[in-house]
Design a protein around this motif. Structure first.
Motif, PDB file in Angstrom:
ATOM      1  N   ALA A  76      30.452  37.108  43.456  1.00 13.51           N
ATOM      2  CA  ALA A  76      30.852  37.387  44.836  1.00 13.51           C
ATOM      3  C   ALA A  76      31.659  36.245  45.434  1.00 13.51           C
ATOM      4  CB  ALA A  76      29.611  37.651  45.695  1.00 13.51           C
TER       5      ALA A  76
ATOM      6  N   PHE B 148      39.106  49.772  48.804  1.00 16.07           N
ATOM      7  CA  PHE B 148      38.226  50.043  47.666  1.00 16.07           C
ATOM      8  C   PHE B 148      37.531  48.762  47.209  1.00 16.07           C
ATOM      9  CE2 PHE B 148      37.830  50.048  42.968  1.00 16.07           C
ATOM     10  CZ  PHE B 148      36.788  50.944  42.872  1.00 16.07           C
ATOM     11  N   PHE B 149      38.324  47.705  47.045  1.00 11.19           N
ATOM     12  CA  PHE B 149      37.714  46.470  46.552  1.00 11.19           C
ATOM     13  C   PHE B 149      36.836  45.810  47.613  1.00 11.19           C
ATOM     14  CE2 PHE B 149      40.907  46.968  43.241  1.00 11.19           C
ATOM     15  CZ  PHE B 149      40.113  46.740  42.147  1.00 11.19           C
TER      16      PHE B 149
ATOM     17  N   ARG C  81      35.023  47.330  49.777  1.00  8.08           N
ATOM     18  CA  ARG C  81      33.749  48.062  49.774  1.00  8.08           C
ATOM     19  C   ARG C  81      32.972  47.780  48.503  1.00  8.08           C
ATOM     20  NH1 ARG C  81      36.354  53.035  52.545  1.00  8.08           N
ATOM     21  NH2 ARG C  81      36.099  52.375  54.694  1.00  8.08           N
ATOM     22  N   LEU C  82      33.697  47.625  47.393  1.00  7.61           N
ATOM     23  CA  LEU C  82      33.035  47.312  46.132  1.00  7.61           C
ATOM     24  C   LEU C  82      32.293  45.975  46.255  1.00  7.61           C
ATOM     25  CD1 LEU C  82      32.882  48.590  43.302  1.00  7.61           C
ATOM     26  CD2 LEU C  82      34.738  47.106  42.614  1.00  7.61           C
ATOM     27  N   TYR C  83      32.865  45.058  47.039  1.00  6.40           N
ATOM     28  CA  TYR C  83      32.228  43.760  47.252  1.00  6.40           C
ATOM     29  C   TYR C  83      31.161  43.857  48.331  1.00  6.40           C
ATOM     30  CZ  TYR C  83      35.199  41.054  44.159  1.00  6.40           C
ATOM     31  OH  TYR C  83      35.802  40.538  43.045  1.00  6.40           O
ATOM     32  N   GLY C  84      31.004  45.044  48.933  1.00 10.56           N
ATOM     33  CA  GLY C  84      29.952  45.244  49.929  1.00 10.56           C
ATOM     34  C   GLY C  84      30.203  44.488  51.220  1.00 10.56           C
TER      35      GLY C  84
ATOM     36  N   ARG D   8      44.180  41.174  47.461  1.00  5.32           N
ATOM     37  CA  ARG D   8      43.046  41.847  46.832  1.00  5.32           C
ATOM     38  C   ARG D   8      42.055  40.811  46.304  1.00  5.32           C
ATOM     39  NH1 ARG D   8      40.230  42.697  42.884  1.00  5.32           N
ATOM     40  NH2 ARG D   8      41.338  41.133  41.710  1.00  5.32           N
TER      41      ARG D   8
ATOM     42  N   ASP E 130      22.426  50.808  47.427  1.00  4.17           N
ATOM     43  CA  ASP E 130      23.643  50.110  47.050  1.00  4.17           C
ATOM     44  C   ASP E 130      24.178  50.637  45.730  1.00  4.17           C
ATOM     45  OD1 ASP E 130      25.126  48.134  48.425  1.00  4.17           O
ATOM     46  OD2 ASP E 130      24.892  46.842  46.671  1.00  4.17           O
TER      47      ASP E 130
ATOM     48  N   ARG F 101      25.844  53.863  46.384  1.00  2.00           N
ATOM     49  CA  ARG F 101      27.037  53.630  47.188  1.00  2.00           C
ATOM     50  C   ARG F 101      28.195  53.207  46.277  1.00  2.00           C
ATOM     51  NH1 ARG F 101      29.690  49.616  49.402  1.00  2.00           N
ATOM     52  NH2 ARG F 101      28.337  48.068  48.469  1.00  2.00           N
ATOM     53  N   ILE F 102      27.901  52.275  45.370  1.00  2.90           N
ATOM     54  CA  ILE F 102      28.935  51.807  44.439  1.00  2.90           C
ATOM     55  C   ILE F 102      29.401  52.947  43.546  1.00  2.90           C
ATOM     56  CG2 ILE F 102      29.405  50.242  42.511  1.00  2.90           C
ATOM     57  CD1 ILE F 102      29.062  48.625  44.924  1.00  2.90           C
TER      58      ILE F 102
ATOM     59  N   LEU G  86      31.546  55.236  45.385  1.00  6.37           N
ATOM     60  CA  LEU G  86      32.830  54.586  45.658  1.00  6.37           C
ATOM     61  C   LEU G  86      33.779  54.768  44.469  1.00  6.37           C
ATOM     62  CD1 LEU G  86      33.776  52.875  48.072  1.00  6.37           C
ATOM     63  CD2 LEU G  86      33.184  50.851  46.740  1.00  6.37           C
TER      64      LEU G  86
ATOM     65  N   LYS H 159      37.195  56.978  44.398  1.00  5.75           N
ATOM     66  CA  LYS H 159      38.456  56.353  43.989  1.00  5.75           C
ATOM     67  C   LYS H 159      39.103  57.149  42.861  1.00  5.75           C
ATOM     68  CE  LYS H 159      38.589  53.525  40.865  1.00  5.75           C
ATOM     69  NZ  LYS H 159      38.879  53.732  39.439  1.00  5.75           N
TER      70      LYS H 159
ATOM     71  N   LEU I 203      34.464  42.227  37.554  1.00  5.29           N
ATOM     72  CA  LEU I 203      34.439  40.955  38.276  1.00  5.29           C
ATOM     73  C   LEU I 203      33.690  41.080  39.606  1.00  5.29           C
ATOM     74  CD1 LEU I 203      35.654  38.175  37.770  1.00  5.29           C
ATOM     75  CD2 LEU I 203      37.659  38.867  39.049  1.00  5.29           C
ATOM     76  N   ALA I 204      33.613  42.283  40.133  1.00  7.51           N
ATOM     77  CA  ALA I 204      32.944  42.490  41.426  1.00  7.51           C
ATOM     78  C   ALA I 204      31.440  42.246  41.273  1.00  7.51           C
ATOM     79  CB  ALA I 204      33.202  43.906  41.903  1.00  7.51           C
ATOM     80  N   PRO I 205      30.798  41.827  42.366  1.00  2.21           N
ATOM     81  CA  PRO I 205      29.367  41.543  42.271  1.00  2.21           C
ATOM     82  C   PRO I 205      28.511  42.804  42.206  1.00  2.21           C
ATOM     83  CG  PRO I 205      30.147  41.186  44.502  1.00  2.21           C
ATOM     84  CD  PRO I 205      31.354  41.493  43.677  1.00  2.21           C
ATOM     85  N   ALA I 206      29.112  43.949  41.969  1.00  2.00           N
ATOM     86  CA  ALA I 206      28.369  45.206  41.950  1.00  2.00           C
ATOM     87  C   ALA I 206      27.520  45.314  40.690  1.00  2.00           C
ATOM     88  CB  ALA I 206      29.345  46.376  42.013  1.00  2.00           C
TER      89      ALA I 206
END
Lengths: 238, 219, 227
Positions: free
Chosen positions: A80, A103-104, A106-109, A149, C3, C6-7, C10, C14, C89-92
């Motif tokens: 993060a 999109f990104f 939201r992906l990162y919350g 981004r 969460d 939600r991901i 998402l 997309k 790479l996202a913290p998801a």
């Protein structure tokens, strides 16, 4: 869990793909507020190093310390705090500029996704084209969008792989200004590049890589002559 | 380690040298006659195919979650053993089937699931060979999925078709036939154990050579 | 947990947006599946009549083949601008990414079936409206199982060499129970005197398959996706 750090420590880092060694025993440390340049010819291991720092690739030897922690321990919380702009731009061509950023975000919350996206579009000078599909953008526009981004979640560590490719002089100058701003905000920027003239004067530190090895480390300025002269000297003498 | 290997190799050699006589002296089965002798070859290879497939699945799981390199060596070695023993099983089976059922091949549950297991491991070896870097991990995933798939294949084929002698044949075997069978089984087991161990060691050595090349590069 | 979904949602949203804009996957996959049915029609229709039980087999082969195509293209799309790296790479939660991609693939495959089931009914005089509930359940459970394994394999093959040929090589041996259950279950519905308990048995088997393989995929996705 939130993870923050101001210091990045790279210890004895190595990575091999089969019999090919991409990176060998690289060690260095840097602090928030620095812009570190990774310079070297093609195949020097710059991209591999960036991938490892981004936690996308596991090193075969050594480890990276983000403040007190390593990637194995911190995982998602650490990701993060990382931002990366790769050589491929990580954008969906069928989505609009705004949709890509949203999109990104939201992906990162992120809680204030819309506001951050609007801010990012402003910074990328794409506010008017925000609802156009990225497929129709020029390389320079995509590059600016891709940077936003990577920055949408306000990372502590920003990794850039050849960010100046395809930019005209004005865009390159604005990117340089943007990076200076990030540095002043306490961001640690690591940039791998071939565009020595553009980054001359921007970097606070220069790391020279050749065949996977760290061959020299210099302060950003001084040390005799323009950056490309120093580059020639270091790379041909090592 | 080496000493045990030599010992095991010796045992296997003795078994393979003497087993033909044991099989020869075993009584003729009433209906099948001479063809029944395939049994001493077919059953051990079939059972051990399944055993080594299990070993490969477990080793792959260990490699995936514990990141033990040695588990990966064992996984490759046992996967090759599955293909080898599976080939023996698939060649010897139809010889039996021709005599017993009048056809070379039939879509019976046990035959079909064995064939599918063999094909899964062929796919595994193809992946290991042509998958490029990172295929060790992908292979481990494949082996794990192949393992979980065995009961499904069995049940589904079972309901689809059913001719193979039931496994209850083996416990009820008359002693003169059971003796040679278990003897042959011992030979197969020990020999495949030796081969898998050697193959895993070879894989380890290969890794070491790679590491040495890398080290030489560096200095 | 919220969460997680939600991901996943998402990602689905997309993928749907991208697909609605380009229609590339839907159009090519549907056309390909229809071609499959046609090609098999030439093989299995004699003197104007289809061979017995041919309809179910052809339907499921078309589903499996077009599914492979859809899986490959879905992940090729994430590879083009290396967006898969950005997702990782996202913290998801990584399994949430898997579920998102999986739902997208399932939706696409179901959409293809909406077209090719009537096509099979038309070409092979198959009674597709005899037990719509059972047929629907069979198609849904079969698709979930096939896509669950396929999505994991396609995702892990993204970086592998010769991934185009590797996907079917790895996927088909594992998908054999799905094909058998689908074909037999469909045949039980289509045959002259339908055998409902048989169809239900196959649906139950597919349900078990789905549970086992979705669980296994969620469990192995994280270690399989780290380089």
């Amino acid at each position: 869990m939130t993870v923050d750090f101001t210091r990045l420590g790279v210890h004895d880092l190595g990575r091999s793909f089969g019999r090919r060694r991409a990176l060998a025993r690289v060690s260095f440390a840097c602090e928030a507020g620095e812009i570190v340049g990774l310079l070297g010819p093609n195949g020097a291991g710059k991209s591999t190093l960036l991938s490892i720092l981004a936690t996308l690739l596991k090193p075969t030897t050594g480890h990276v310390q983000y403040g007190e922690r390593t990637a194995d321990v911190a995982g998602a919380a650490l990701r993060a705090r990382l931002g990366m702009l790769g050589h491929d731009l990580y954008l969906y061509p069928e989505l609009t500029a705004r949709e890509n950023l949203l999109f990104f975000a939201r992906l990162y919350g992120l809680a204030d996704a819309e506001a951050r996206v609007a801010h990012g579009l402003e910074k990328a000078q794409l506010a008017e084209r925000a609802d156009d599909q990225v497929a129709g953008f020029s390389r320079g526009m995509r590059q600016r969008l891709a940077l936003e981004r990577a920055l949408v979640h306000g990372p502590r560590l920003l990794l850039l792989d050849e960010p100046f490719t395809g930019l005209d002089q004005a865009s390159a100058a604005s990117l340089v200004a943007r990076l200076r701003g990030l540095r002043d905000d306490g961001c640690l920027v690591i940039v791998a590049t071939h565009d020595l003239d553009v980054v001359d004067g921007l970097l606070t530190r220069v790391l020279y890589l050749r065949q996977g090895k760290l061959v020299a480390e210099e302060p950003g300025e001084g040390g005799g002559g323009a950056l490309w002269e120093r580059y020639q000297r270091v790379i041909s003498h090592s | 380690m080496r000493k045990y290997l030599h010992l095991a190799l010796g045992v296997a050699a003795v078994v393979f040298a003497t087993a033909p006589f044991a099989i020869h002296w075993a009584p003729y089965e009433v209906t099948m006659g001479l063809v029944q002798k395939i049994f001493y070859f077919h059953v051990p290879s079939a059972i051990l195919t399944l055993v080594w497939a299990l070993v490969c699945g477990v080793a792959s799981a260990i490699f995936l979650f514990r990141k033990s390199k040695y588990a990966d060596y064992v996984a490759v070695a046992s996967a090759e053993m599955v293909v080898l023993l599976g080939s023996m099983m698939l060649v010897s089976g139809p010889l039996w089937g021709r005599k017993a059922w009048g056809v070379w091949w039939t879509w019976d549950p046990r035959l079909t699931s064995s064939l599918m297991l063999w094909i899964t491991f062929l796919a595994y070896l193809l992946l290991r060979r042509f998958g490029g870097p990172g295929s060790d991990k992908l292979g481990a995933g494949m082996a794990l999925f192949g393992m979980a798939n065995v009961p499904f294949i069995y049940v589904s084929v079972n309901y689809w078709r059913t001719l193979h002698p039931q496994t209850t044949v083996i416990p009820n075997l008359v002693p003169p036939m059971a003796g040679p069978l278990w003897f042959a089984m011992l030979g197969f087991l020990v020999f495949s154990l030796v081969l898998v161990t050697l193959r895993a060691q070879l894989e380890e050595q290969r890794d070491r050579v790679e590491a040495l090349y890398l080290a030489a590069d560096e200095s | 947990m919220t969460d997680f979904f939600r991901i996943a949602w998402l990602i689905v949203k997309k993928d749907l947006t991208v697909e609605i804009r380009s229609l590339e996957l839907v159009l090519t996959t549907v056309f390909f599946a229809a071609l499959c049915v046609l090609v098999f029609a030439f093989a299995f229709v004699e003197e104007g009549r289809a061979l017995d039980h041919a309809a179910g087999g052809i339907l499921w082969i078309a589903i499996a083949f077009s599914g492979t195509l859809a899986l490959g293209r879905t992940f090729e799309r994430e590879r083009q601008a290396e967006t898969l790296r950005a997702l990782l790479l996202a913290p998801a939660d990584r399994p949430a990414l898997y579920v998102g991609k999986l739902l997208g693939v399932i939706l696409l495959m179901l959409l293809v079936q909406v077209l090719i089931v009537p096509l099979v009914g038309l070409f092979f005089q198959a009674p597709i409206f005899r037990h719509p509930g059972l047929l629907g359940a069979l198609l849904l459970t079969g698709t979930i199982g096939y896509a669950a394994v396929g999505t994991l394999f396609a995702a892990m093959l993204v970086r592998a060499r010769s991934r185009d040929v590797m996907l079917p090589i790895l996927l088909y041996p594992i998908a054999v129970p799905v094909i058998i259950a689908g074909v037999r279950g469909t045949a039980a519905i289509f045959q002259a005197t339908p055998d409902e308990p048989m169809a239900r048995f196959w649906i139950t088997l597919l349900l078990f398959f789905d549970v086992v393989f979705v669980t296994l995929a969620l469990w192995t996705f994280e270690p399989l996706m780290t380089e």
